[in-house]
Design an enzyme around this catalytic site. Structure first.
Site, PDB file in Angstrom:
ATOM      1  CG  ASN A   1     111.385 -29.786  27.060  1.00 50.31           C
ATOM      2  OD1 ASN A   1     111.397 -30.448  27.964  1.00 50.31           O
ATOM      3  ND2 ASN A   1     112.555 -28.955  26.706  1.00 50.31           N
TER       4      ASN A   1
ATOM      5  CG  HIS B   1      85.372 -21.058  30.529  1.00 52.15           C
ATOM      6  ND1 HIS B   1      84.297 -22.137  30.294  1.00 52.15           N
ATOM      7  CD2 HIS B   1      86.641 -21.663  30.861  1.00 52.15           C
ATOM      8  CE1 HIS B   1      85.274 -23.367  30.530  1.00 52.15           C
ATOM      9  NE2 HIS B   1      86.406 -22.818  30.700  1.00 52.15           N
TER      10      HIS B   1
ATOM     11  N   GLY C   1     109.750 -21.510  26.862  1.00 55.45           N
ATOM     12  CA  GLY C   1     109.011 -22.160  27.880  1.00 55.45           C
ATOM     13  C   GLY C   1     108.026 -21.171  28.709  1.00 55.45           C
TER      14      GLY C   1
ATOM     15  CB  ALA D   1     111.176 -18.156  27.909  1.00 49.79           C
TER      16      ALA D   1
ATOM     17  CE  LYS E   1     101.425  -5.072  22.107  1.00 50.13           C
ATOM     18  NZ  LYS E   1     100.241  -5.197  21.479  1.00 50.13           N
TER      19      LYS E   1
END
Length: 193
Positions: free
Chosen positions: A89, A119, A146, A164, A184
């Site tokens: 999507n 980093h 999402g 999501a 989890k």
């Protein structure tokens, strides 16, 4: 044989070791990928053949029948391996300074981030513009909801659903539903459901 300190940043990048992201050869690959992402994002969804040609240029491997909606962004593209029947999507971002492998028949919701990049924990390392990457593997038949973030080094097994908004910072076993921050496993699935 050269020691790690004697390797160029480009050699370190190619071996997925910590490198300076301002190296000219690395920036050249990054700019190429950004240009291809821009090109892909401008091609209408109604022109799947033209979109596929750009994907073939951008990715290390792309399977059959991919659908990647705009805006797609990645760092390099050459470290991304995608299986058949990907449905992605809007607003997928893949930071691929290490390999990202996505299996067959996967669905990725909007605003997902797949991040191999890390980093340094030291201010000096960040000032030196250092980055390293740890591979991410996503199995077959995975649905990623999402706004999910998948962090460096994660392996997601086959037949997995990631809820999501989840942050996946550790491996998720086959045939599972995982949610939360950190994600989890909350339920097991039948292997052929």
């Amino acid at each position: 044989m050269k020691s790690n300190d004697e390797k160029s940043d480009f050699e370190k990048y190619k071996h997925f070791e910590e490198y300076c992201y301002l190296d000219e050869d690395i920036l050249e690959i990054h700019v190429r990928a950004n240009d291809l992402c821009h090109k892909l994002n401008l091609i209408p969804q109604s022109e799947p053949d033209a979109r596929l040609e750009v994907m073939k240029e951008l990715f290390a491997e792309i399977g059959e029948n991919p659908s990647i909606k705009s805006n797609f962004n990645c760092d390099f593209g050459e470290n991304i391996y995608i299986g058949d029947n990907l449905l992605s999507n809007y607003n997928l971002t893949i930071l691929d300074c290490a390999p990202v492998r996505i299996g067959d028949n996967c669905m990725i919701g909007p605003n997902v981030g797949i991040y191999t990049a890390s980093h340094p924990m030291t201010a000096k390392g960040r000032r030196d513009c250092l980055v390293s990457g740890t591979p991410i593997t996503i199995g077959d038949d995975v649905w990623i909801g999402g706004n999910v973030a998948i962090l460096p080094g994660v392996t997601i097994g086959n037949n997995v659903i990631i809820g999501a908004g989840s942050v996946v910072n550790s491996d998720i076993e086959d045939n599972s539903i995982a949610v939360g921050n950190p994600a989890k496993v909350i339920k097991k699935l039948e292997a052929n459901e």
